[in-house]
Design an enzyme around this catalytic site. Structure first.
Site, PDB file in Angstrom:
ATOM      1  N   ASN A 184     -27.306  68.352   4.928  1.00  0.00           N
ATOM      2  CA  ASN A 184     -27.455  66.893   4.958  1.00  0.00           C
ATOM      3  C   ASN A 184     -26.249  66.231   5.616  1.00  0.00           C
ATOM      4  O   ASN A 184     -25.108  66.683   5.485  1.00  0.00           O
ATOM      5  CB  ASN A 184     -27.764  66.304   3.577  1.00  0.00           C
ATOM      6  CG  ASN A 184     -26.815  66.695   2.467  1.00  0.00           C
ATOM      7  OD1 ASN A 184     -26.192  67.753   2.520  1.00  0.00           O
ATOM      8  ND2 ASN A 184     -26.681  65.856   1.468  1.00  0.00           N
TER       9      ASN A 184
ATOM     10  N   GLU B 171     -33.274  69.427   5.367  1.00  0.00           N
ATOM     11  CA  GLU B 171     -34.515  70.000   5.907  1.00  0.00           C
ATOM     12  C   GLU B 171     -34.789  69.468   7.317  1.00  0.00           C
ATOM     13  O   GLU B 171     -35.170  70.209   8.220  1.00  0.00           O
ATOM     14  CB  GLU B 171     -35.716  69.643   5.009  1.00  0.00           C
ATOM     15  CG  GLU B 171     -35.640  70.203   3.607  1.00  0.00           C
ATOM     16  CD  GLU B 171     -34.979  69.255   2.609  1.00  0.00           C
ATOM     17  OE1 GLU B 171     -33.988  68.571   2.982  1.00  0.00           O
ATOM     18  OE2 GLU B 171     -35.446  69.201   1.466  1.00  0.00           O
TER      19      GLU B 171
ATOM     20  N   CYS C 182     -31.531  64.334   5.938  1.00  0.00           N
ATOM     21  CA  CYS C 182     -31.625  65.404   4.939  1.00  0.00           C
ATOM     22  C   CYS C 182     -31.444  66.774   5.607  1.00  0.00           C
ATOM     23  O   CYS C 182     -31.679  66.939   6.812  1.00  0.00           O
ATOM     24  CB  CYS C 182     -32.989  65.389   4.260  1.00  0.00           C
ATOM     25  SG  CYS C 182     -33.282  63.984   3.176  1.00  0.00           S
TER      26      CYS C 182
ATOM     27  N   CYS D   5     -37.692  65.881  -0.249  1.00  0.00           N
ATOM     28  CA  CYS D   5     -38.145  64.498  -0.432  1.00  0.00           C
ATOM     29  C   CYS D   5     -39.433  64.258   0.360  1.00  0.00           C
ATOM     30  O   CYS D   5     -39.834  65.076   1.196  1.00  0.00           O
ATOM     31  CB  CYS D   5     -37.054  63.519   0.000  1.00  0.00           C
ATOM     32  SG  CYS D   5     -36.886  63.330   1.784  1.00  0.00           S
TER      33      CYS D   5
ATOM     34  N   CYS E 122     -39.165  64.394   4.200  1.00  0.00           N
ATOM     35  CA  CYS E 122     -39.020  65.767   4.703  1.00  0.00           C
ATOM     36  C   CYS E 122     -40.344  66.522   4.620  1.00  0.00           C
ATOM     37  O   CYS E 122     -40.684  67.292   5.519  1.00  0.00           O
ATOM     38  CB  CYS E 122     -37.928  66.508   3.935  1.00  0.00           C
ATOM     39  SG  CYS E 122     -36.281  65.922   4.390  1.00  0.00           S
TER      40      CYS E 122
ATOM     41  N   GLU F 142     -24.703  62.535   5.771  1.00  0.00           N
ATOM     42  CA  GLU F 142     -24.751  61.164   5.257  1.00  0.00           C
ATOM     43  C   GLU F 142     -24.035  60.211   6.203  1.00  0.00           C
ATOM     44  O   GLU F 142     -23.371  60.633   7.158  1.00  0.00           O
ATOM     45  CB  GLU F 142     -24.138  61.124   3.848  1.00  0.00           C
ATOM     46  CG  GLU F 142     -24.972  61.942   2.868  1.00  0.00           C
ATOM     47  CD  GLU F 142     -24.562  61.800   1.415  1.00  0.00           C
ATOM     48  OE1 GLU F 142     -23.449  61.296   1.142  1.00  0.00           O
ATOM     49  OE2 GLU F 142     -25.359  62.202   0.552  1.00  0.00           O
TER      50      GLU F 142
HETATM   51  N1  THU Z   1     -31.277  65.223   0.465  1.00  0.00           N
HETATM   52  C1  THU Z   1     -31.607  66.271   1.255  1.00  0.00           C
HETATM   53  O1  THU Z   1     -30.783  66.763   2.036  1.00  0.00           O
HETATM   54  N2  THU Z   1     -32.882  66.751   1.171  1.00  0.00           N
HETATM   55  C2  THU Z   1     -33.861  66.230   0.376  1.00  0.00           C
HETATM   56  O2  THU Z   1     -35.004  66.659   0.458  1.00  0.00           O
HETATM   57  C3  THU Z   1     -33.534  65.168  -0.572  1.00  0.00           C
HETATM   58  C4  THU Z   1     -32.176  64.586  -0.468  1.00  0.00           C
HETATM   59  C5  THU Z   1     -29.915  64.665   0.560  1.00  0.00           C
HETATM   60  C6  THU Z   1     -29.858  63.285   1.156  1.00  0.00           C
HETATM   61  C7  THU Z   1     -28.567  62.755   0.591  1.00  0.00           C
HETATM   62  O3  THU Z   1     -27.501  63.105   1.453  1.00  0.00           O
HETATM   63  C8  THU Z   1     -28.391  63.486  -0.730  1.00  0.00           C
HETATM   64  O4  THU Z   1     -29.334  64.561  -0.721  1.00  0.00           O
HETATM   65  C9  THU Z   1     -28.637  62.635  -1.944  1.00  0.00           C
HETATM   66  O5  THU Z   1     -29.849  61.972  -1.853  1.00  0.00           O
END
Ligand code: THU
Length: 135
Positions: free
Chosen positions: A48, A61, A59, A92, A95, A50
């Site tokens: 991920n 994925e 994310c 999520c 994704c 941010e």
């Molecule tokens: N996140 C992912 O990398 N994949 C997901 O399917 C859900 C959330 C990350 C996004 C963010 O950087 C952190 O998790 C908290 O939401």
């Protein structure tokens, strides 16, 4: 007999665990790693990413999907997602939709320090949005 998978799911989960170390998650502190195996046997990883503008976050994925597309691959056979939290970090909704474009039959292995479970994208996203592109 079906071909033996080129990468065992525990190796895929281990790749997701390793790439998680490179996640950029200074805002949530929640690092996620993903490793996907394509039908051609290649593995693409993502973590991920941010951003100070929170909604711009990518994310793990979808980062892995971007790597797969850049490498010229299209079909996901399975994807492993690794995070460390009180519960398994399921992909999520956004994704799930993005993954469905490249393999609704894909196996999804979700893991953390306490263990893992395997499901399918079709189970996680029973009715994906599909756009029929006119020729
Ligand atoms: N996140 C992912 O990398 N994949 C997901 O399917 C859900 C959330 C990350 C996004 C963010 O950087 C952190 O998790 C908290 O939401």
């Amino acid at each position: 007999m079906a071909d033996a998978p080129k990468v065992r799911s525990d190796a895929l989960l281990e790749a997701a665990r390793r790439v998680r170390e490179n996640a950029y998650a200074p805002y949530s502190g929640f690092r996620v790693g993903a490793a996907l195996e394509t039908e051609s046997g290649s593995v693409h990883v993502g973590a991920n990413v941010e951003n100070a503008s929170y909604g711009a976050t990518v994310c793990a994925e979808r980062a892995a999907v971007a790597g797969m597309i850049a490498a010229g691959d299209r079909r996901i056979k399975r994807i492993a997602v690794y995070a460390e939290g009180p519960t398994l970090a399921m992909p999520c909704g956004m994704c799930r939709q993005v993954l469905s474009e490249f393999g609704l039959d894909a196996a999804v292995i979700v893991g953390g320090p306490a263990g893992s479970r395997t499901t399918t994208l079709a189970a996680l996203l029973p009715e994906p949005f599909v756009l029929e592109v006119k020729p």
